[in-house]
Design an enzyme around this catalytic site. Structure first.
Site, PDB file in Angstrom:
ATOM      1  CG  HIS A   1     -32.521  18.596  -7.541  1.00 32.45           C
ATOM      2  ND1 HIS A   1     -32.812  17.958  -8.717  1.00 32.45           N
ATOM      3  CD2 HIS A   1     -32.294  19.896  -7.869  1.00 32.45           C
ATOM      4  CE1 HIS A   1     -32.767  18.835  -9.716  1.00 32.45           C
ATOM      5  NE2 HIS A   1     -32.453  20.025  -9.230  1.00 32.45           N
TER       6      HIS A   1
ATOM      7  CG  HIS B   1     -32.651  21.531 -14.595  1.00 26.66           C
ATOM      8  ND1 HIS B   1     -33.859  20.979 -14.276  1.00 26.66           N
ATOM      9  CD2 HIS B   1     -32.045  21.792 -13.403  1.00 26.66           C
ATOM     10  CE1 HIS B   1     -34.008  20.914 -12.954  1.00 26.66           C
ATOM     11  NE2 HIS B   1     -32.902  21.409 -12.401  1.00 26.66           N
TER      12      HIS B   1
ATOM     13  CD  GLU C   1     -38.228  18.098 -13.260  1.00 23.65           C
ATOM     14  OE1 GLU C   1     -38.600  17.003 -13.678  1.00 23.65           O
ATOM     15  OE2 GLU C   1     -37.183  18.644 -13.648  1.00 23.65           O
TER      16      GLU C   1
ATOM     17  CG  HIS D   1     -37.022  27.288  -8.736  1.00 23.64           C
ATOM     18  ND1 HIS D   1     -35.710  27.635  -8.583  1.00 23.64           N
ATOM     19  CD2 HIS D   1     -37.061  25.950  -8.543  1.00 23.64           C
ATOM     20  CE1 HIS D   1     -34.978  26.552  -8.324  1.00 23.64           C
ATOM     21  NE2 HIS D   1     -35.784  25.512  -8.292  1.00 23.64           N
TER      22      HIS D   1
ATOM     23  CG  HIS E   1     -34.130  21.919  -4.638  1.00 25.74           C
ATOM     24  ND1 HIS E   1     -34.730  20.900  -5.338  1.00 25.74           N
ATOM     25  CD2 HIS E   1     -34.065  22.965  -5.479  1.00 25.74           C
ATOM     26  CE1 HIS E   1     -35.002  21.305  -6.562  1.00 25.74           C
ATOM     27  NE2 HIS E   1     -34.600  22.563  -6.680  1.00 25.74           N
TER      28      HIS E   1
ATOM     29  CG  HIS F   1     -39.181  22.251  -8.606  1.00 22.28           C
ATOM     30  ND1 HIS F   1     -38.841  22.443  -9.934  1.00 22.28           N
ATOM     31  CD2 HIS F   1     -38.047  22.471  -7.906  1.00 22.28           C
ATOM     32  CE1 HIS F   1     -37.565  22.747 -10.016  1.00 22.28           C
ATOM     33  NE2 HIS F   1     -37.044  22.776  -8.799  1.00 22.28           N
TER      34      HIS F   1
ATOM     35  CG  HIS G   1     -28.806  23.081 -11.086  1.00 21.79           C
ATOM     36  ND1 HIS G   1     -29.535  24.242 -11.192  1.00 21.79           N
ATOM     37  CD2 HIS G   1     -29.660  22.152 -10.622  1.00 21.79           C
ATOM     38  CE1 HIS G   1     -30.773  24.018 -10.792  1.00 21.79           C
ATOM     39  NE2 HIS G   1     -30.881  22.763 -10.440  1.00 21.79           N
TER      40      HIS G   1
END
Ligand code: CUO
Length: 733
Positions: A268, A243, A380, A399, A435, A395, A239
């Site tokens: 994802h 990114h 995103e 988080h 997600h 998104h 992950h």
């Protein structure tokens, strides 16, 4: 310049930058990231960087001569490199000083990402490798370590002249983000106790700690059954790497990659499908996605991770907390939870209308070719998304809202929880609910597309008639086997400020026995045809034991492999080993092997991004978890963009293309990601959905609750002793 520095710099062994070994420099800059470069870096041939005094922090400056003398005495023969002063770098260091070295860096935090973007652009723009490493070395010692590592690694991944560089496994840089605090503390204590004597035996022995004994929760927490998945080092590295290859912000060629929005959705979505299957294997109820940002978050998570520089635990989250409006001055984040509702409803409105709103008032159609990519970049989002002010930052801010739920107003000066950084987010059960909410948006869009017509699924003249799986050393067909694997990983490069010695930690992860697919294909054409073969796995039954309806099952298909094959006219037998999977990468090679073993550096194997191979197959269960393999052949000529690899490109670091794409090239598979399962279907069952170029096979995954051991840091992947044929007695499907 003090007399000491004058004397020191003039006696330095001058080595021209042109001679520098970029690989060794990279390893050195990422070695013991919290220690200043005055202390030699690396083991095999340590490098000392001679830093102009203005780049040495005030805390260390008074002791510089002691450190250098100590280093020179203990590291005889090490190479020294002079760092040149750079005014532009100095200015940027000033600009980045608002992010203290002890704070947690997070790409989700816009102010952090702005800095990372500026630093990455600066590093990418350096005209030659000498200037690049010179700037990087200064940044390393003078800005937040997380900010530096992000920007440096993204630049290494993307600079043409760094293509041949292999990065060390990123868990060796920040072991504190992957290994629990008590284990690390024990390792440090022993390193201190052994001191130099530890060093003397460095080639012979390794002091090993066992991670098994420090779970993040007791078995009274049902979610703990999935800790092996959520806290797996390989999964979290995957992950993080994803990114790093697809940062939200940075130079356009780094961020605005071919189909990046679609890949955000697909990577994802696959993580979620894998997680759902693991839940089913463990008799846990299906995932409940986040729907209401104002409802309590039912999941608790107590990470047990400890941040070395800040001397702080990563903040835990008790069950039942409510998200609150954020107003954190130092992080420059102000957001109301209501805004999350607003941004989500705007995105859903675009899906309903089939068009997104552009800043000038016009609209852009979400068509079946690019719609998912446009949407992925909005959700995103990236700095190249359409109408960022309107759709904003759904998104990333979800988080952050969860990551700061314990201190939304920064009253207690607490940092982010694990859900707030890409390298740790997957540890927390709430990651999957978050997600789940994001994936639901994409699925709503996919539901607006017409089901694939038969001619979009068929491959004229090609029939697949049989698929068989054989596991090594097992006589019964179509059975897969998982078990626990103990692996030793090196900690010596991450125990900053402690004596350098061979301290390792044993971790236990899921693994599986190697297996082989055997597929029978008929080419009824007169000429040979090149086919693209995709192999997927999905569960057969839902939690109540009912056969899954196809439209539910299709969202649970996970990609196991994709490859091309030439089919001659008539019958063909295609054989493919599980180890060849193009969606996975092997466990990262340790830095030790990169430092000591030239062939490891030149090994053209995949590295960096890709699903960890040891997690290719879901855990299954002791009775044999029933699933289905689906193999589909499609036309390579129309579906695939061949990769351009020049023999002398020096590109030793290929990634697993399905989840990570291919550097600086078009995403090779021209079909929509997730094809053929990404759209609703009128079929009720998989059998009804299938065309002659597809074949399915029922399989069972057996889990054996035993731990197999590895003896050294870089053992090959074949583990089981051939004599352990315990599965022979298990019933086949
Ligand atoms: Cu990968 Cu939410 O995108 O973490």
């Amino acid at each position: 310049m003090s007399a000491f520095w004058l004397l020191f710099v003039t006696t330095v062994l001058k080595v021209s930058w042109a001679q520098l070994d970029a690989q060794r420099l990279t390893l050195a800059l990422l070695d013991r990231i919290h220690e200043p470069l005055l202390i030699p870096k690396g083991e095999r041939a340590p490098i000392t960087f001679i830093m102009p005094p203005e780049y040495i922090s005030d805390n260390i400056a008074p002791f510089a001569s002691i450190l250098v003398n100590k280093s020179s005495a203990s590291q005889a023969g090490n190479q020294k490199f002079q760092i040149e002063r750079n005014d532009e770098v100095s200015k940027l260091i000033e600009e980045f000083s608002s992010l203290e070295r002890t704070k947690r860096f997070s790409t989700f935090t816009p102010s952090h990402m702005n800095m990372a973007s500026t630093m990455t652009k600066f590093l990418m723009d350096q005209k030659d490798i000498k200037s690049f490493f010179n700037a990087a070395a200064i940044f390393r010692d003078n800005v937040n370590p997380g900010l530096f590592v992000h920007s440096f690694v993204v630049s290494i991944y993307h600079r043409e002249d760094c293509k041949s560089i292999k990065l060390p496994p990123l868990f060796e840089i920040f072991p504190e983000k992957f290994i629990d605090g008590p284990t690390l503390m024990e390792a440090k204590q022993l390193a201190l106790m052994l001191g130099d004597s530890n060093k003397q035996t460095s080639q012979l022995t390794s002091t090993v700690f066992d991670l098994e004994s420090n779970p993040t929760a007791s078995i009274r927490e049902p979610e703990q059954k999935l800790a092996y998945f959520r806290e797996d080092i390989g999964i979290n590295l995957h992950h993080w790497n994803w990114h790093l290859i697809y940062p939200f912000q940075g130079p356009e060629n780094v961020v605005n990659k071919d189909r990046r929005g679609e890949l955000f959705y697909y990577t994802h979505e696959q993580i979620l499908a894998r997680y759902e299957i693991e839940r089913m294997c463990n008799n846990l109820p299906r995932l409940v996605r986040l729907t209401d940002f104002h409802a309590p978050i039912t999941e608790a998570y107590f990470p047990k991770l400890f941040t070395q520089t800040a001397s702080k635990n990563w903040t835990p989250r008790p069950a039942g907390v409510l998200l609150k409006d954020l107003d954190r001055e130092a992080d420059q984040v102000v957001m109301e939870i209501n805004e999350l509702d607003l941004w989500r409803s705007r995105i859903m409105e675009a899906i309903d209308k089939g068009r997104v709103q552009k800043p000038d008032g016009s609209t852009l159609a979400l068509d079946e070719f690019d719609g998912i990519d446009v949407l992925g970049k909005i959700v995103e989002p990236t700095e190249y998304s359409i109408n960022r002010p309107y759709y904003n930052n759904l998104h990333n801010f979800v988080h952050l809202a969860i990551a700061w739920v314990h201190d939304p107003l920064e009253i207690y000066l607490e940092g982010l929880a694990v859900i707030g950084t890409v390298e740790t987010a997957m540890r927390d059960p709430v990651f999957y609910r978050l997600h789940g909410m994001i994936n639901h948006i994409f699925q709503k869009y996919k539901e607006t597309l017409a089901p694939y017509a038969e001619n979009e699924l068929k491959f004229n003249g090609i029939r697949l008639t049989n698929a068989l799986v054989s596991t090594d050393y097992i006589t019964s067909s179509n059975t897969l086997y998982t078990f626990w694997q103990r692996r030793t990983i090196d900690l010596s490069r991450g125990l900053d400020f402690f004596p350098r010695g061979p301290v390792s930690v044993k971790v236990v992860h899921l693994d599986h026995r190697n297996f082989t697919y055997q597929i029978t294909a008929f080419n009824d054409n007169l000429l040979a045809k090149k086919a693209l073969i995709r192999i997927f796995f999905a569960p057969k039954y839902d939690a109540s034991g009912e056969e899954l309806n196809f439209n539910k099952q299709r969202t649970l298909f996970i990609e196991l492999d994709k490859f091309d094959v030439q089919l001659k006219p008539g019958s063909n037998t295609i054989t493919r080993r599980s180890m060849e999977s193009s969606v996975t990468i092997p466990f990262a090679q340790s830095t030790k092997s990169l430092e000591y073993n030239e062939t490891a550096i030149n090994d053209p194997g995949r590295c960096g991004c890709g699903w960890p191979h040891h997690m290719l197959i879901p855990k299954g269960n002791t009775e044999g978890y029933p699933g289905v393999l689906l193999v589909i052949a499609s036309n390579y000529a129309t579906d695939w963009t061949p990769t351009k690899v020049s023999k002398n490109s020096g590109d030793v670091c290929q990634t697993a293309a399905s989840y990570c794409g291919i550097f600086n090239q078009k995403y090779p598979d021209k079909k929509p990601m997730g094809y053929p399962f990404d759209r609703l279907s009128t079929a009720k069952t998989l059998a009804e959905f299938m065309t002659p170029n597809m074949v399915s096979q029922s399989v069972k995954i057996f889990h054996k609750n035993v731990v197999s051991g590895r003896n050294s840091l870089d053992d090959a992947d074949v583990i089981y002793d051939e004599s352990q044929k315990y599965e022979e007695n298990l019933t086949s499907v």
